[in-house]
Every structure is written in structure tokens, then in C-alpha cells.
Design an enzyme around this catalytic site. Structure first.
Site, PDB file in Angstrom:
ATOM      1  N   HIS A 196       5.198  17.662  -6.017  1.00 52.60           N
ATOM      2  CA  HIS A 196       6.658  17.531  -5.857  1.00 52.60           C
ATOM      3  C   HIS A 196       7.081  16.976  -4.501  1.00 52.60           C
ATOM      4  CE1 HIS A 196       5.991  21.306  -3.784  1.00 52.60           C
ATOM      5  NE2 HIS A 196       7.173  21.167  -3.218  1.00 52.60           N
ATOM      6  N   GLY A 230       5.506  14.259  -3.195  1.00 54.48           N
ATOM      7  CA  GLY A 230       5.113  12.849  -3.184  1.00 54.48           C
ATOM      8  C   GLY A 230       6.273  11.939  -3.572  1.00 54.48           C
ATOM      9  N   LEU A 231       6.031  10.643  -3.531  1.00 52.11           N
ATOM     10  CA  LEU A 231       7.073   9.663  -3.873  1.00 52.11           C
ATOM     11  C   LEU A 231       7.588   9.898  -5.300  1.00 52.11           C
ATOM     12  CD1 LEU A 231       8.639   7.010  -3.317  1.00 52.11           C
ATOM     13  CD2 LEU A 231       6.622   5.781  -4.141  1.00 52.11           C
ATOM     14  N   SER A 266      -0.680   4.800 -14.287  1.00 55.04           N
ATOM     15  CA  SER A 266      -0.218   3.743 -13.395  1.00 55.04           C
ATOM     16  C   SER A 266      -0.526   2.390 -14.029  1.00 55.04           C
ATOM     17  CB  SER A 266      -0.944   3.870 -12.066  1.00 55.04           C
ATOM     18  OG  SER A 266      -0.748   2.710 -11.303  1.00 55.04           O
ATOM     19  N   SER A 267       0.323   1.396 -13.746  1.00 52.83           N
ATOM     20  CA  SER A 267       0.083   0.064 -14.317  1.00 52.83           C
ATOM     21  C   SER A 267      -1.226  -0.521 -13.809  1.00 52.83           C
ATOM     22  CB  SER A 267       1.240  -0.872 -13.975  1.00 52.83           C
ATOM     23  OG  SER A 267       1.347  -1.019 -12.579  1.00 52.83           O
ATOM     24  N   CYS A 268      -1.732  -0.020 -12.659  1.00 51.16           N
ATOM     25  CA  CYS A 268      -2.951  -0.616 -12.099  1.00 51.16           C
ATOM     26  C   CYS A 268      -4.198  -0.210 -12.862  1.00 51.16           C
ATOM     27  CB  CYS A 268      -3.085  -0.307 -10.616  1.00 51.16           C
ATOM     28  SG  CYS A 268      -3.459   1.402 -10.289  1.00 51.16           S
ATOM     29  N   TYR A 325     -10.396   4.770  -9.209  1.00 52.02           N
ATOM     30  CA  TYR A 325      -9.089   5.388  -9.451  1.00 52.02           C
ATOM     31  C   TYR A 325      -8.661   5.170 -10.898  1.00 52.02           C
ATOM     32  CZ  TYR A 325      -4.043   6.139  -8.897  1.00 52.02           C
ATOM     33  OH  TYR A 325      -2.745   6.574  -9.026  1.00 52.02           O
ATOM     34  N   LYS A 385      -7.825   7.820 -13.943  1.00 51.70           N
ATOM     35  CA  LYS A 385      -6.507   7.866 -14.587  1.00 51.70           C
ATOM     36  C   LYS A 385      -6.608   7.609 -16.091  1.00 51.70           C
ATOM     37  CE  LYS A 385      -3.518   8.853 -11.493  1.00 51.70           C
ATOM     38  NZ  LYS A 385      -2.535   9.903 -11.761  1.00 51.70           N
ATOM     39  N   THR A 410       5.129   1.073 -13.188  1.00 49.99           N
ATOM     40  CA  THR A 410       4.738  -0.081 -12.394  1.00 49.99           C
ATOM     41  C   THR A 410       4.797   0.312 -10.910  1.00 49.99           C
ATOM     42  OG1 THR A 410       5.129  -2.425 -12.107  1.00 49.99           O
ATOM     43  CG2 THR A 410       7.089  -1.031 -12.213  1.00 49.99           C
ATOM     44  N   LEU A 423       5.904   1.535  -7.575  1.00 45.55           N
ATOM     45  CA  LEU A 423       7.098   2.304  -7.214  1.00 45.55           C
ATOM     46  C   LEU A 423       7.452   2.098  -5.755  1.00 45.55           C
ATOM     47  CD1 LEU A 423       6.211   5.743  -8.837  1.00 45.55           C
ATOM     48  CD2 LEU A 423       7.597   3.897  -9.816  1.00 45.55           C
ATOM     49  N   HIS A 465       1.430   0.730  -0.022  1.00 50.69           N
ATOM     50  CA  HIS A 465       1.520  -0.339  -1.016  1.00 50.69           C
ATOM     51  C   HIS A 465       2.366  -1.485  -0.457  1.00 50.69           C
ATOM     52  CE1 HIS A 465       0.660   3.123  -3.874  1.00 50.69           C
ATOM     53  NE2 HIS A 465      -0.343   2.301  -4.024  1.00 50.69           N
ATOM     54  N   TRP A 518       0.528 -10.689   4.148  1.00 45.35           N
ATOM     55  CA  TRP A 518      -0.794 -10.757   3.512  1.00 45.35           C
ATOM     56  C   TRP A 518      -0.760 -11.699   2.300  1.00 45.35           C
ATOM     57  CZ3 TRP A 518      -4.761  -6.519   4.058  1.00 45.35           C
ATOM     58  CH2 TRP A 518      -5.813  -6.674   3.154  1.00 45.35           C
ATOM     59  N   ARG A 566       5.114  -9.817  -8.744  1.00 44.57           N
ATOM     60  CA  ARG A 566       4.977  -8.375  -8.953  1.00 44.57           C
ATOM     61  C   ARG A 566       6.307  -7.773  -9.390  1.00 44.57           C
ATOM     62  NH1 ARG A 566       0.522  -9.780  -8.731  1.00 44.57           N
ATOM     63  NH2 ARG A 566      -1.210  -9.055  -7.436  1.00 44.57           N
ATOM     64  N   ASP A 611      -5.080 -12.638  -2.718  1.00 43.30           N
ATOM     65  CA  ASP A 611      -3.803 -12.497  -3.421  1.00 43.30           C
ATOM     66  C   ASP A 611      -3.851 -11.432  -4.512  1.00 43.30           C
ATOM     67  OD1 ASP A 611      -2.055 -14.161  -2.196  1.00 43.30           O
ATOM     68  OD2 ASP A 611      -2.433 -15.877  -3.502  1.00 43.30           O
TER      69      ASP A 611
HETATM   70  N1  NAP Z   1       3.320   4.955  -5.815  1.00 43.24           N
HETATM   71  C1  NAP Z   1       3.274   4.086  -6.809  1.00 43.24           C
HETATM   72  O1  NAP Z   1       3.559   2.891  -6.649  1.00 43.24           O
HETATM   73  C2  NAP Z   1       2.880   4.538  -8.186  1.00 43.24           C
HETATM   74  C3  NAP Z   1       2.943   3.585  -9.225  1.00 43.24           C
HETATM   75  C4  NAP Z   1       2.583   3.965 -10.498  1.00 43.24           C
HETATM   76  C5  NAP Z   1       2.157   5.254 -10.732  1.00 43.24           C
HETATM   77  N2  NAP Z   1       2.123   6.161  -9.726  1.00 43.24           N
HETATM   78  C6  NAP Z   1       1.601   7.496 -10.069  1.00 43.24           C
HETATM   79  O2  NAP Z   1       2.457   8.523  -9.612  1.00 43.24           O
HETATM   80  C7  NAP Z   1       1.654   9.651  -9.267  1.00 43.24           C
HETATM   81  C8  NAP Z   1       2.057  10.121  -7.881  1.00 43.24           C
HETATM   82  O3  NAP Z   1       1.993   9.026  -6.984  1.00 43.24           O
HETATM   83  P1  NAP Z   1       2.818   9.027  -5.626  1.00 43.24           P
HETATM   84  O4  NAP Z   1       2.973   7.621  -5.222  1.00 43.24           O
HETATM   85  O5  NAP Z   1       3.990   9.928  -5.753  1.00 43.24           O
HETATM   86  O6  NAP Z   1       1.742   9.679  -4.642  1.00 43.24           O
HETATM   87  P2  NAP Z   1       1.993  10.492  -3.299  1.00 43.24           P
HETATM   88  O7  NAP Z   1       3.299  10.127  -2.705  1.00 43.24           O
HETATM   89  O8  NAP Z   1       0.749  10.345  -2.495  1.00 43.24           O
HETATM   90  O9  NAP Z   1       2.098  11.991  -3.800  1.00 43.24           O
HETATM   91  C9  NAP Z   1       1.016  12.648  -4.407  1.00 43.24           C
HETATM   92  C10 NAP Z   1       1.279  14.128  -4.351  1.00 43.24           C
HETATM   93  O10 NAP Z   1       0.153  14.817  -4.914  1.00 43.24           O
HETATM   94  C11 NAP Z   1      -0.194  15.886  -4.057  1.00 43.24           C
HETATM   95  N3  NAP Z   1      -1.606  16.204  -4.127  1.00 43.24           N
HETATM   96  C12 NAP Z   1      -2.648  15.362  -3.900  1.00 43.24           C
HETATM   97  N4  NAP Z   1      -3.797  16.022  -4.034  1.00 43.24           N
HETATM   98  C13 NAP Z   1      -3.472  17.297  -4.345  1.00 43.24           C
HETATM   99  C14 NAP Z   1      -4.230  18.465  -4.608  1.00 43.24           C
HETATM  100  N5  NAP Z   1      -5.580  18.452  -4.575  1.00 43.24           N
HETATM  101  N6  NAP Z   1      -3.577  19.605  -4.887  1.00 43.24           N
HETATM  102  C15 NAP Z   1      -2.219  19.641  -4.908  1.00 43.24           C
HETATM  103  N7  NAP Z   1      -1.450  18.570  -4.690  1.00 43.24           N
HETATM  104  C16 NAP Z   1      -2.077  17.411  -4.401  1.00 43.24           C
HETATM  105  C17 NAP Z   1       0.164  15.374  -2.665  1.00 43.24           C
HETATM  106  O11 NAP Z   1       0.279  16.431  -1.758  1.00 43.24           O
HETATM  107  P3  NAP Z   1      -0.251  16.174  -0.239  1.00 43.24           P
HETATM  108  O12 NAP Z   1       0.486  14.953   0.231  1.00 43.24           O
HETATM  109  O13 NAP Z   1       0.133  17.424   0.443  1.00 43.24           O
HETATM  110  O14 NAP Z   1      -1.716  15.954  -0.367  1.00 43.24           O
HETATM  111  C18 NAP Z   1       1.486  14.670  -2.947  1.00 43.24           C
HETATM  112  O15 NAP Z   1       2.557  15.574  -2.962  1.00 43.24           O
HETATM  113  C19 NAP Z   1       0.199   9.204  -9.342  1.00 43.24           C
HETATM  114  O16 NAP Z   1      -0.345   9.663 -10.539  1.00 43.24           O
HETATM  115  C20 NAP Z   1       0.264   7.704  -9.376  1.00 43.24           C
HETATM  116  O17 NAP Z   1      -0.760   7.129 -10.135  1.00 43.24           O
HETATM  117  C21 NAP Z   1       2.471   5.842  -8.452  1.00 43.24           C
END
Ligand code: NAP
Length: 331
Positions: free
Chosen positions: A12, A14-15, A108-110, A137, A141, A165, A167, A180, A203, A210, A273
Site C-alpha cells: 500500500h 508503493g506507486l 505488468s505489460s512487460c 521478473y 509474474k 502498462t 505507470l 522507469h 537515453w 510507449r 532503445d
Molecule cells: N510501476 C509501474 O510502471 C508498473 C507497471 C505495471 C505494473 N506494475 C505492477 O504494480 C505492482 C506494484 O508496482 P509499484 O510500481 O507500485 O512498485 P513499488 O512502488 O516498488 O511498490 C511495491 C510495494 O511492495 C512492497 N513490498 C516489496 N517487497 C515486499 C515484501 N517482501 N513484503 C511486503 N511488502 C513488500 C514495497 O514495500 P517496501 O518499499 O517497503 O519494500 C512497496 O510498498 C507490481 O506488481 C508491478 O508489476 C507496476
């Protein structure tokens, strides 16, 4: 999903997770179960089972993951496969054991094949080789998506996956080593403005296309899928995007405009690229009645405002003196 349902948002802070929490609170959902990484390490199976047994969540948004950019993914693949397999396996299985009504797993789209036809349809999953730099990764997933589908088939549960996609949004990661592309460009162009530079190196060639989704729109889609869709759809996968893409060059120009950087954008073609285009086919979710609402410029302005609020935490980054620069002039 009732407004008093017990809802666990994993990750909760994270992004993605923080946007889901904002969306749930805005929607009047007041019974949120939240644990920081320090309070509950999701790689610890015993701790995860104990948490689910004690708190009995009814709905789960699984947005906890180990996430990183190309550099982190390509240099630490073991960390990415281990942590992600552990987190999602523990949470998905504990959710089933505790009778969770619905679980939404964030893919994730990746994780689609590197050369998937564009725009990418959900059916493309596992139809070809993956991008090598984030293969570990992606494999983790994909296992999460397939685990949800397998639990649906065998146990009749209502677990599904979304594939967002790229975020961006408030609270993004601006670390030059692990961020990112969109937050990395905000950071780089902001630093250049603060330092009074007349040029910024971006870069790659600037030509790849994208797609970018504002995190609050992604959260809205997640809540839509869990609360509105009929769950004969258990095990299903839903792409979440805007359905529109742009070149990195146009993105950099937009960010320069938002940041107020008036110097020149130069492109470092010594850097790879990646794939020429990555756009999701979002027709499945559109047909169900959901579409993204935030225009890119609006979202970038909101993200940059949030970035500036914590500007003390963002002193200008130092760039590697070894960075090999070839200017490609798009002006
Ligand atoms: N960012 C993007 O562009 C994007 C795009 C598509 C999909 N997604 C998906 O969205 C999801 C979250 O991504 P995000 O960008 O929000 O990542 P993020 O900002 O790095 O947040 C991830 C969260 O997970 C927590 N976490 C990691 N390891 C943990 C563990 N062992 N136990 C408990 N909590 C843990 C982190 O806590 P700590 O920071 O305290 O470790 C953080 O709150 C992922 O599944 C990702 O594939 C993201």
C-alpha cells in the site's frame, strides 16, 4: 464489495498500492487492512498465513512486488525472481485458505513476449520469447497470473489479474539507478533546470513509442474489475492502459514544457532503445465499460507537483562521467 468489506491492499505504500488505497478511500471503503513491509514481510509464509488467519480479509489487491528498471532487472535477476515468486505464492495461497472472496493480482505489460503484435492482446501471454533484460521478473509474474487461473479452475475461487502498462504518478520512484523512463525523465530534466544546464541527454534515439497510465486511473480500473465485473471471469486477465502511445521524444518535450526547461534535448544513441513500440490492446476492459480518464499532460503536471513537494529528498543526481554521448538532433 461493500463499503465495510475487509479489504487488504498488499504494497500500500508503493506507486500502485498507494493509488489503490486513495481510490478505495475516495469510494468510501473504510475497512482497509494495511501492513508495511517492516510489519509483514510477504516472503515469510508463516507470517502471511498468520496475518490472513487473524484478519480474515474478504478482498485482496496484490500490489506488493519487487519492482525495478532495466538496470536493476538485468543485474539482479535472482532477487527479482525469488522475491516475486515468494510474495505472490504466499499471498495467493493464504487468500484461498482463508476464503477470500476476490483477489486481484497486479501483473505488468512487460511480461508479454518481446515481439508481441501491437497493440498487445491478453491472448499474447506465453506466445513467444520474453525480453531478456527482465526475463526473471516476467517469469515470476507469469507464474502469478497462472497461479490465479489454476486456483480458479481447481478451487472455484474468484482470483483475476490485471496487466497495467507503464505507470506514473504521485509517489513514483525517482532514483536514477532504478526508476522507469517517465520519472527518470522528470528527474533528469528537473535537475538540468536547477543546475542551469542548456542541454539534457536522453537515453536512446527518442523514437520508440510507449504508453503511460496515471496511477489513479490504474487504481480506478482495479476497483472496477473487483467490484463491478461479473466473476464468471475468475482466472481472467485484463489489460489496463490508455490505448494511446507517443514517442519518447514527444514525452521528453512534454516533460520539458511542464518542468519549464528551455534547453535542448539531445539523444544518446549509444544506449539501447528496446522494443520499437509497446501499446496494450485495451478493448476487453473498454467493452466492459472502463476507460482511462487522465490526459498525459495533466498527469505529468500532478506528478511533478508531488515531486516538488518532496524536493528536499531529490538533490540533483550526479551523472556518470563515463556516459558516452552521441547527440541526435530531433529539432
Ligand atoms: N510501476 C509501474 O510502471 C508498473 C507497471 C505495471 C505494473 N506494475 C505492477 O504494480 C505492482 C506494484 O508496482 P509499484 O510500481 O507500485 O512498485 P513499488 O512502488 O516498488 O511498490 C511495491 C510495494 O511492495 C512492497 N513490498 C516489496 N517487497 C515486499 C515484501 N517482501 N513484503 C511486503 N511488502 C513488500 C514495497 O514495500 P517496501 O518499499 O517497503 O519494500 C512497496 O510498498 C507490481 O506488481 C508491478 O508489476 C507496476
Amino acid at each position: 464489495m461493500r463499503t465495510d468489506s475487509r479489504i487488504y491492499v498488499a504494497g500500500h505504500r508503493g506507486l500502485a498500492g498507494s493509488a489503490i488505497v486513495r481510490r478505495l478511500r475516495d469510494g468510501g471503503y473504510g475497512n482497509l487492512l494495511l501492513r508495511t513491509h517492516a510489519e509483514l514481510d510477504l516472503t515469510d509464509q508463516g507470517a502471511v498465513r498468520a496475518f490472513f488467519a487473524a484478519e480474515r480479509p474478504e478482498y485482496v489487491f496484490l500490489a506488493a512486488a519487487k519492482v525495478g528498471g532495466i538496470l536493476a532487472n538485468s543485474t539482479r535477476p535472482a532477487d527479482f525472481i525469488y522475491h516475486n515468486l515468494m510474495i505472490q505464492t504466499n499471498v495467493i495461497d493464504a487468500a484461498h485458505r482463508c476464503g477470500v472472496k476476490r483477489l486481484l493480482f497486479l501483473g505488468s505489460s512487460c511480461i508479454y513476449p518481446k515481439l508481441a503484435p501491437q497493440p498487445i492482446r491478453e491472448e499474447c501471454l506465453l506466445s513467444g520469447p520474453l525480453e531478456p533484460t527482465n526475463e526473471a521478473y516476467a517469469v515470476a509474474k507469469i507464474a502469478g497470473v497462472k497461479m490465479c487461473a489454476a486456483y480458479c479452475r481447481q478451487h472455484g475461487v474468484e482470483f483475476a489479474s490485471v496487466m497495467p502498462t507503464n505507470l506514473y504518478g504521485p509517489g513514483d520512484n525517482y532514483d536514477p539507478e532504478t526508476s522507469h523512463v517517465l520519472p527518470a525523465l522528470i528527474r533528469k530534466i528537473h535537475d538540468a533546470k536547477v543546475r542551469g544546464q542548456d542541454e539534457v541527454f536522453v537515453w536512446g534515439s527518442g523514437l520508440p513509442r510507449r504508453e503511460f497510465l496515471y496511477s489513479d486511473d490504474m487504481a480506478d480500473a482495479c476497483v472496477f474489475v473487483v467490484s463491478k465485473l461479473p466473476w464468471s471471469l475468475g482466472g481472467e486477465v485484463f489489460n489496463v492502459g490508455t490505448g494511446e502511445d507517443l514517442t519518447i521524444l514527444d514525452l521528453a518535450r512534454l516533460i520539458a514544457r511542464v518542468v519549464g526547461f528551455e534547453g535542448r534535448l539531445a539523444f544518446d544513441i549509444s544506449k539501447p532503445d528496446g522494443t520499437p513500440r509497446k501499446l496494450l490492446d485495451v478493448s476487453r476492459l473498454r467493452a466492459a465499460g472502463w476507460r482511462a480518464r487522465t490526459p498525459l499532460e495533466h498527469g505529468v503536471r500532478a506528478s511533478y507537483a508531488a515531486f516538488l513537494e518532496i524536493d528536499g529528498a531529490h538533490p540533483p543526481a550526479t551523472h556518470s562521467s563515463k556516459e558516452k554521448r552521441y547527440a541526435l538532433d530531433h529539432s
